[in-house]
Design an enzyme around this catalytic site. Structure first.
Site, PDB file in Angstrom:
ATOM      1  N   LYS A 209      -2.839   6.389   6.118  1.00  0.00           N
ATOM      2  CA  LYS A 209      -2.730   6.917   7.474  1.00  0.00           C
ATOM      3  C   LYS A 209      -2.476   8.420   7.463  1.00  0.00           C
ATOM      4  O   LYS A 209      -1.604   8.880   6.733  1.00  0.00           O
ATOM      5  CB  LYS A 209      -1.563   6.235   8.190  1.00  0.00           C
ATOM      6  CG  LYS A 209      -1.776   4.755   8.498  1.00  0.00           C
ATOM      7  CD  LYS A 209      -0.578   4.220   9.287  1.00  0.00           C
ATOM      8  CE  LYS A 209      -0.730   2.761   9.642  1.00  0.00           C
ATOM      9  NZ  LYS A 209      -0.509   1.867   8.475  1.00  0.00           N
TER      10      LYS A 209
ATOM     11  N   ARG B 193       0.835  -1.200   0.000  1.00  0.00           N
ATOM     12  CA  ARG B 193       0.000   0.000   0.000  1.00  0.00           C
ATOM     13  C   ARG B 193       0.873   1.255   0.000  1.00  0.00           C
ATOM     14  O   ARG B 193       0.526   2.265  -0.575  1.00  0.00           O
ATOM     15  CB  ARG B 193      -0.906  -0.017   1.235  1.00  0.00           C
ATOM     16  CG  ARG B 193      -1.577   1.313   1.591  1.00  0.00           C
ATOM     17  CD  ARG B 193      -2.581   1.730   0.537  1.00  0.00           C
ATOM     18  NE  ARG B 193      -3.225   2.993   0.867  1.00  0.00           N
ATOM     19  CZ  ARG B 193      -2.698   4.182   0.626  1.00  0.00           C
ATOM     20  NH1 ARG B 193      -1.502   4.292   0.078  1.00  0.00           N
ATOM     21  NH2 ARG B 193      -3.374   5.281   0.935  1.00  0.00           N
ATOM     22  N   TYR B 194       1.999   1.186   0.707  1.00  0.00           N
ATOM     23  CA  TYR B 194       2.915   2.320   0.802  1.00  0.00           C
ATOM     24  C   TYR B 194       4.190   1.979   0.043  1.00  0.00           C
ATOM     25  O   TYR B 194       4.671   0.842   0.088  1.00  0.00           O
ATOM     26  CB  TYR B 194       3.232   2.640   2.279  1.00  0.00           C
ATOM     27  CG  TYR B 194       2.002   2.993   3.079  1.00  0.00           C
ATOM     28  CD1 TYR B 194       1.413   4.255   2.959  1.00  0.00           C
ATOM     29  CD2 TYR B 194       1.409   2.069   3.935  1.00  0.00           C
ATOM     30  CE1 TYR B 194       0.277   4.589   3.676  1.00  0.00           C
ATOM     31  CE2 TYR B 194       0.273   2.391   4.668  1.00  0.00           C
ATOM     32  CZ  TYR B 194      -0.290   3.653   4.534  1.00  0.00           C
ATOM     33  OH  TYR B 194      -1.414   3.959   5.244  1.00  0.00           O
TER      34      TYR B 194
ATOM     35  N   ASP C 126      -6.493   5.755   9.907  1.00  0.00           N
ATOM     36  CA  ASP C 126      -6.268   5.127   8.601  1.00  0.00           C
ATOM     37  C   ASP C 126      -7.549   5.403   7.809  1.00  0.00           C
ATOM     38  O   ASP C 126      -8.604   4.827   8.105  1.00  0.00           O
ATOM     39  CB  ASP C 126      -6.024   3.619   8.781  1.00  0.00           C
ATOM     40  CG  ASP C 126      -4.999   3.082   7.795  1.00  0.00           C
ATOM     41  OD1 ASP C 126      -4.980   3.596   6.650  1.00  0.00           O
ATOM     42  OD2 ASP C 126      -4.238   2.172   8.151  1.00  0.00           O
TER      43      ASP C 126
ATOM     44  N   ARG D 240       7.271   0.111   1.992  1.00  0.00           N
ATOM     45  CA  ARG D 240       7.078  -0.976   2.960  1.00  0.00           C
ATOM     46  C   ARG D 240       5.901  -1.856   2.547  1.00  0.00           C
ATOM     47  O   ARG D 240       4.956  -1.379   1.923  1.00  0.00           O
ATOM     48  CB  ARG D 240       6.873  -0.431   4.378  1.00  0.00           C
ATOM     49  CG  ARG D 240       5.839   0.671   4.511  1.00  0.00           C
ATOM     50  CD  ARG D 240       6.260   1.616   5.649  1.00  0.00           C
ATOM     51  NE  ARG D 240       5.212   2.557   6.060  1.00  0.00           N
ATOM     52  CZ  ARG D 240       4.994   3.725   5.471  1.00  0.00           C
ATOM     53  NH1 ARG D 240       5.678   4.090   4.393  1.00  0.00           N
ATOM     54  NH2 ARG D 240       4.060   4.544   5.940  1.00  0.00           N
TER      55      ARG D 240
ATOM     56  N   CYS E  69      -4.750 -16.231  15.619  1.00  0.00           N
ATOM     57  CA  CYS E  69      -4.247 -15.475  16.761  1.00  0.00           C
ATOM     58  C   CYS E  69      -4.457 -16.325  18.000  1.00  0.00           C
ATOM     59  O   CYS E  69      -5.172 -17.319  17.961  1.00  0.00           O
ATOM     60  CB  CYS E  69      -5.011 -14.162  16.921  1.00  0.00           C
ATOM     61  SG  CYS E  69      -4.944 -13.122  15.450  1.00  0.00           S
TER      62      CYS E  69
ATOM     63  N   ASP F  79     -10.597   1.769  12.986  1.00  0.00           N
ATOM     64  CA  ASP F  79     -10.910   1.712  11.555  1.00  0.00           C
ATOM     65  C   ASP F  79     -12.400   1.437  11.354  1.00  0.00           C
ATOM     66  O   ASP F  79     -13.059   0.860  12.217  1.00  0.00           O
ATOM     67  CB  ASP F  79     -10.088   0.599  10.892  1.00  0.00           C
ATOM     68  CG  ASP F  79      -8.612   0.939  10.839  1.00  0.00           C
ATOM     69  OD1 ASP F  79      -8.284   2.131  10.676  1.00  0.00           O
ATOM     70  OD2 ASP F  79      -7.789   0.013  10.972  1.00  0.00           O
TER      71      ASP F  79
ATOM     72  N   ARG G 198      -8.837  -6.468  10.781  1.00  0.00           N
ATOM     73  CA  ARG G 198      -8.651  -7.322   9.613  1.00  0.00           C
ATOM     74  C   ARG G 198      -9.601  -8.522   9.680  1.00  0.00           C
ATOM     75  O   ARG G 198      -9.239  -9.659   9.404  1.00  0.00           O
ATOM     76  CB  ARG G 198      -7.188  -7.751   9.515  1.00  0.00           C
ATOM     77  CG  ARG G 198      -6.779  -8.104   8.090  1.00  0.00           C
ATOM     78  CD  ARG G 198      -5.291  -8.243   7.912  1.00  0.00           C
ATOM     79  NE  ARG G 198      -4.613  -7.011   7.607  1.00  0.00           N
ATOM     80  CZ  ARG G 198      -3.416  -6.655   8.109  1.00  0.00           C
ATOM     81  NH1 ARG G 198      -2.800  -7.441   8.956  1.00  0.00           N
ATOM     82  NH2 ARG G 198      -2.864  -5.516   7.760  1.00  0.00           N
TER      83      ARG G 198
ATOM     84  N   CYS H  96     -10.761  -6.187  16.042  1.00  0.00           N
ATOM     85  CA  CYS H  96      -9.799  -6.482  14.978  1.00  0.00           C
ATOM     86  C   CYS H  96     -10.167  -5.766  13.680  1.00  0.00           C
ATOM     87  O   CYS H  96     -11.299  -5.815  13.228  1.00  0.00           O
ATOM     88  CB  CYS H  96      -9.735  -7.984  14.710  1.00  0.00           C
ATOM     89  SG  CYS H  96      -8.503  -8.390  13.457  1.00  0.00           S
TER      90      CYS H  96
ATOM     91  N   CYS I  43      -9.394 -10.364  19.066  1.00  0.00           N
ATOM     92  CA  CYS I  43      -9.813  -9.077  19.609  1.00  0.00           C
ATOM     93  C   CYS I  43     -11.084  -8.670  18.879  1.00  0.00           C
ATOM     94  O   CYS I  43     -11.114  -8.670  17.640  1.00  0.00           O
ATOM     95  CB  CYS I  43      -8.740  -8.020  19.363  1.00  0.00           C
ATOM     96  SG  CYS I  43      -7.074  -8.556  19.773  1.00  0.00           S
TER      97      CYS I  43
HETATM   98  C1  LIG Z   1       0.191   0.825   8.620  1.00  0.00           C
HETATM   99  C2  LIG Z   1       0.706   0.063   7.484  1.00  0.00           C
HETATM  100  C3  LIG Z   1       2.080  -0.010   7.228  1.00  0.00           C
HETATM  101  C4  LIG Z   1       3.119   0.620   8.135  1.00  0.00           C
HETATM  102  O1  LIG Z   1       3.007   1.999   8.231  1.00  0.00           O
HETATM  103  P1  LIG Z   1       3.938   2.830   9.215  1.00  0.00           P
HETATM  104  O2  LIG Z   1       3.296   4.184   9.230  1.00  0.00           O
HETATM  105  O3  LIG Z   1       5.299   2.848   8.617  1.00  0.00           O
HETATM  106  O4  LIG Z   1       3.916   2.172  10.540  1.00  0.00           O
HETATM  107  C5  LIG Z   1       2.489  -0.713   6.117  1.00  0.00           C
HETATM  108  N1  LIG Z   1       1.621  -1.311   5.297  1.00  0.00           N
HETATM  109  C6  LIG Z   1       0.293  -1.253   5.519  1.00  0.00           C
HETATM  110  C7  LIG Z   1      -0.626  -1.934   4.548  1.00  0.00           C
HETATM  111  C8  LIG Z   1      -0.207  -0.575   6.624  1.00  0.00           C
HETATM  112  O5  LIG Z   1      -1.531  -0.555   6.846  1.00  0.00           O
HETATM  113  S1  SF4 Z   2      -6.097  -7.212  16.341  1.00  0.00           S
HETATM  114 FE1  SF4 Z   2      -6.809  -8.886  14.981  1.00  0.00          FE
HETATM  115  S2  SF4 Z   2      -4.944  -9.706  14.080  1.00  0.00           S
HETATM  116 FE2  SF4 Z   2      -4.318  -8.522  15.876  1.00  0.00          FE
HETATM  117  S3  SF4 Z   2      -4.236 -10.014  17.566  1.00  0.00           S
HETATM  118 FE3  SF4 Z   2      -6.257  -9.078  17.610  1.00  0.00          FE
HETATM  119  S4  SF4 Z   2      -7.550 -10.475  16.399  1.00  0.00           S
HETATM  120 FE4  SF4 Z   2      -5.412 -10.958  15.902  1.00  0.00          FE
END
Ligand SMILES: *Cc1c(COP(=O)(O)O)cnc(C)c1O
Ligand code: SF4
Length: 343
Positions: free
Chosen positions: A310, A82-83, A303, A86, A95, A266, A104, A102, A99
């Site tokens: 972000k 996405r970035y 985000d 990274r 997990c 989010d 995701r 979560c 949570c």
């Molecule tokens: C948050 C995130 C990162 C890391 O972002 P930083 O601001 O460098 O901590 C990298 N990839 C994705 C997809 C993210 O959501």
């Molecule tokens: S936030 Fe989501 S991915 Fe992270 S530990 Fe909790 S359940 Fe697992």
């Protein structure tokens, strides 16, 4: 044994009507799973809120399954780019505890399982071929649900293809399953410490989570020279007051864990009842900033939906410009002027 059913949960706490009905219409896809360590702390409201499912999760009116559009940025299987510099690799969907907040949910706990050898290889080769990628986030799910053997393979594969890529270990396991961090696990990490460094990225949301065992698990990384950073999620009824977060950040700092991000929740379906109004978040941020040192202060970050990325939220102190003078407000509310240089 970890808690996986309402029946087992009912032995530990008296469930409310809403907690009992969490699965009612089959819409809720995030399983119930609470580690022994967390199950022993369910009498603390801030812990209960994070791990005990609730029918409120089925009433979200704003959330979507993938608000960050991660699927759109999945360039290899499980690899999100996405970035520019990274990438995030989804090591596993599993997990130690799920949570309820979560972000995701579209992926976590879906029984997808750990990445295959081929998926890991392809992700590592992708990083090798994209020289702009400087950091790899190992995330999920939680990477430390992998066996020692699989972890060794994961780390050595990335080290073989991308030795100069910094690997971030994104994990909640130090908080929810500290007993996972055994000597044999640390010897595998040590063995793979070549080239670029590792970083430990924790998620502590409440001071009660910083147990002796959790701190000992983090110390295992620190003792190997691996820096620790914490990402906290701002959660209604868990940590949505400045004093709780100030205590959390001071204790993190004392334990050599740098508070890195404070995330606005989010827009993920199922989490509306845990989200905090942005206005309240900004008030909390302001109070934190007056009482914490620069070192102890995380960045309050949102985000943005639809994959906006972000952005940092903080009080704006630059309020205007006259001629070559910028006009600022001080934290106390006074005004100051700062001129640009003449040439
Ligand atoms: C948050 C995130 C990162 C890391 O972002 P930083 O601001 O460098 O901590 C990298 N990839 C994705 C997809 C993210 O959501
Ligand atoms: S936030 Fe989501 S991915 Fe992270 S530990 Fe909790 S359940 Fe697992």
């Amino acid at each position: 044994m970890p808690v996986t059913s309402e029946k087992e949960l009912e032995k530990l706490i008296d469930l409310t009507e809403s907690e009992r009905r969490w699965k009612e219409d089959g819409k809720n896809t995030l399983p119930l799973l609470i580690s022994d360590h967390m199950a022993s702390m369910l009498s603390i409201p801030a812990i209960r809120k994070q791990f005990v499912p609730d029918a409120l999760e089925n009433t979200d009116t704003d959330g979507t399954m993938d608000p960050l559009l991660e699927e759109k940025h999945e360039n290899e299987s499980r690899l999100i780019h996405r970035y520019h510099n990274r990438v995030a690799f989804l090591v596993t969907d599993r997990c130690f505890s799920y949570c309820r907040h979560c972000f995701r949910r579209r992926f976590t706990g879906t029984l997808t399982g750990p990445a295959t050898g081929e998926e890991i290889e392809k992700a590592a080769v992708y990083v090798e071929n994209h020289r702009e990628v400087k950091e790899i986030l190992l995330t999920g799910g939680d990477m430390f649900t992998l066996s020692d053997e699989r972890l060794d393979h994961l780390l050595s594969t990335f080290k073989a293809h991308a030795p100069s890529g910094i690997l971030r270990f994104c994990t909640r396991a130090v908080a929810v399953c500290p007993e996972r961090f055994t000597d044999s696990l640390f010897s595998i990490i040590r063995k793979n410490q070549t080239g670029a460094p590792f970083y430990l990225m924790t998620q502590f949301n409440h001071p009660a989570e910083l147990t002796e065992d959790a701190v000992r698990a983090v110390n295992g990384f620190l003792d190997l020279g691996i820096p620790a950073m914490n990402q906290t999620v701002l959660l209604r009824g868990v940590n949505d007051d400045a004093d709780t977060l100030i205590e959390l950040c001071n204790r993190l700092l004392y334990n050599r864990i740098k508070p890195y991000y404070l995330f606005q929740g989010d827009l993920v379906r199922g989490t509306q009842h845990l989200r905090v109004p942005v206005e309240k978040g900004l008030e909390i941020e302001k109070k934190m900033r007056t009482e914490l040192s620069g070192l102890g202060m995380p960045q309050y970050t949102i985000d943005l939906p639809d994959g906006g990325g972000k952005v940092i939220l903080t009080e704006n102190h630059l309020i205007g410009k006259e001629g070559r003078e910028y006009i600022f407000t001080t934290p106390e509310g006074d005004t100051r002027r700062y001129p640009d240089p003449l040439n």
